[in-house]
Design an enzyme around this catalytic site. Structure first.
Site, mmCIF file in Angstrom:
data_model
loop_
_atom_site.group_PDB
_atom_site.id
_atom_site.type_symbol
_atom_site.label_atom_id
_atom_site.label_comp_id
_atom_site.label_asym_id
_atom_site.label_seq_id
_atom_site.Cartn_x
_atom_site.Cartn_y
_atom_site.Cartn_z
ATOM 1 N N CYS A 131 3.155 16.462 33.829
ATOM 2 C CA CYS A 131 1.699 16.593 33.900
ATOM 3 C C CYS A 131 1.162 16.225 35.272
ATOM 4 O O CYS A 131 0.125 16.698 35.683
ATOM 5 C CB CYS A 131 1.033 15.705 32.865
ATOM 6 S SG CYS A 131 2.048 15.416 31.439
ATOM 7 N N GLY A 188 2.784 16.739 20.515
ATOM 8 C CA GLY A 188 2.681 15.301 20.744
ATOM 9 C C GLY A 188 1.281 14.894 21.168
ATOM 10 O O GLY A 188 0.764 13.860 20.740
#
Ligand code: PLP
Length: 386
Positions: A325, A71
């Site tokens: 993240c 992605g």
């Protein structure tokens, strides 16, 4: 006992059926798809079958699918590719303030190189207003990039409405649909997008493979230069086993998505309702209805998300405080701040994302453990009004 996994938005296990489909392409059918003898042709054939399956899942034409390493690469190639190919037309990009880092950090990179980026606000539910997109368009606008389903709060953006606006203004439109593809039905023509990012490991495929949908006629500078693979849109020898796995996952999603979305929506709403009933001073983040079938995001007053996460881990429950993240950093979620949450509430948020192996019993278990963990943490909290 195996821990309960409630972080399917971070990644999904590769489905055994997908692994099985991939295996022969490591060993028996190992050829380079660009080679023109039998080993190569067989690999090429598998590659094209996978492309057709991925295209089919989003209503695209086969030749509009460019395989990537995931992605992040799809987002990077969409943004940088359009920016570089259309520099002579303009330097303005419109995006939202709740994008995944793969988009927002790419925008920051482009800003440093002379591009102008408008970061649109969102409302309290995390929704972008299509009217704001319309108003932000100037003669210099070359690209609009608004995500489809938000990875932290699950809000589903009005992509078709924005697509209509982009079309009328003749501006390229990209959507990061990584959380959406394979989870709710998608048809690129209905959405009016030129570019759409996907990632296999968010839909029970392997990690390290994804795709960018590129509508025919979209001007884009390739990300990787080298060989002629992917019709010169991405050089490097194709990740054949990974792509075959992505194809198998796409086919499975197409088959099971309808029923699975229904099942997960039911579990999701039971979990949300159960938490709101059992625990005081909580708030549901994201839109109550326009949300991904598997996403629960709740803020708990007076406690820190990280403390809840660690305590739940001790009880054998794996959750997240937001995006994978940022979970290692101590900054509060930019998405929650953009939605107007205070720093305190943003710090006290928990994301639970459900998936194929989530059961009713697991939800019951969470509903039993979580109130206890919150009560314990609140009893120790200096933030708690005593
Ligand atoms: C996971 C994710 C990405 C990154 O995909 P990778 O394949 O891990 O690079 C991008 N956007 C969103 C919305 C995601 O959830």
């Amino acid at each position: 006992m195996k821990p309960i996994y409630l972080d399917y938005a971070a990644t999904t296990p590769t489905h055994p059926e997908v692994v099985k489909a991939m295996l022969p392409y490591f060993t028996e059918v190992f050829g380079n798809p660009s080679s023109i003898y039998s080993y190569g042709l067989e690999a090429k054939e598998a590659l094209e079958q996978a492309r057709a399956k991925v295209a089919n899942l989003i209503g695209a034409r086969d030749e509009e699918i460019v395989f990537t390493s995931g992605g992040t690469e799809a987002d990077n190639s969409a943004l940088k590719g359009v920016a570089l190919a259309n520099e002579s037309k303009g330097n303005h990009i419109i995006t939202s303030s709740i994008e995944h880092h793969a988009v927002s950090e790419t925008c920051k990179f482009l800003e440093k190189r002379g591009f102008q980026v408008t970061y649109l606000p969102v409302d309290e539910y995390g929704l972008v207003n299509p009217e704001d997109v319309k108003k932000a368009i100037t003669v210099k606008t070359i690209l609009i990039s608004i995500m489809y389903g938000n990875n932290e709060v699950g809000t589903i953006e009005p992509i078709a409405e924005i697509g209509q606006i982009a079309k009328e203004a003749k501006v390229y439109f990209h959507t990061d649909a990584v959380q959406t593809v394979g989870h709710i039905p998608i048809a690129v023509d209905e959405l009016g997008v030129n570019l759409l990012s996907m990632s296999a490991h968010k839909l029970y495929g392997p990690k390290g493979v994804g795709a960018l949908y590129v509508r025919k006629g979209t001007r884009l500078v390739p990300f990787l230069h080298g060989g002629d693979q992917e019709k010169k849109r991405r050089a490097t020898t194709e990740n054949v086993p990974g792509i075959v796995g992505f194809g198998a996952a796409a086919e499975m999603a197409q088959r099971e998505m309808g029923q699975e979305a229904q099942r997960l929506t039911h579990l999701r709403d039971r979990l949300i309702k159960g938490i709101l009933e059992r625990i005081e001073d909580v708030r549901l983040n994201g839109h109550p209805k326009r949300r991904l079938p598997n996403n629960v995001n709740i803020s708990f007053n007076f406690v820190e998300g990280e403390s809840i996460l660690l305590n739940l881990d001790l009880e054998g429950i794996c959750v997240s405080t937001g995006s994978a993240c940022t979970s290692a950093s101590l900054e509060p979620s930019a998405v929650l701040l953009a939605m107007g949450l205070s720093h305190e509430l943003a710090h006290g948020s928990l994301r639970m994302t459900l998936g194929k192996w989530t059961t009713e019993e697991e939800i019951n278990q969470v509903l039993e453990v979580l109130p206890r963990v919150i009560a314990k943490l609140r009893a120790m909290s200096p933030l708690m009004k005593k």
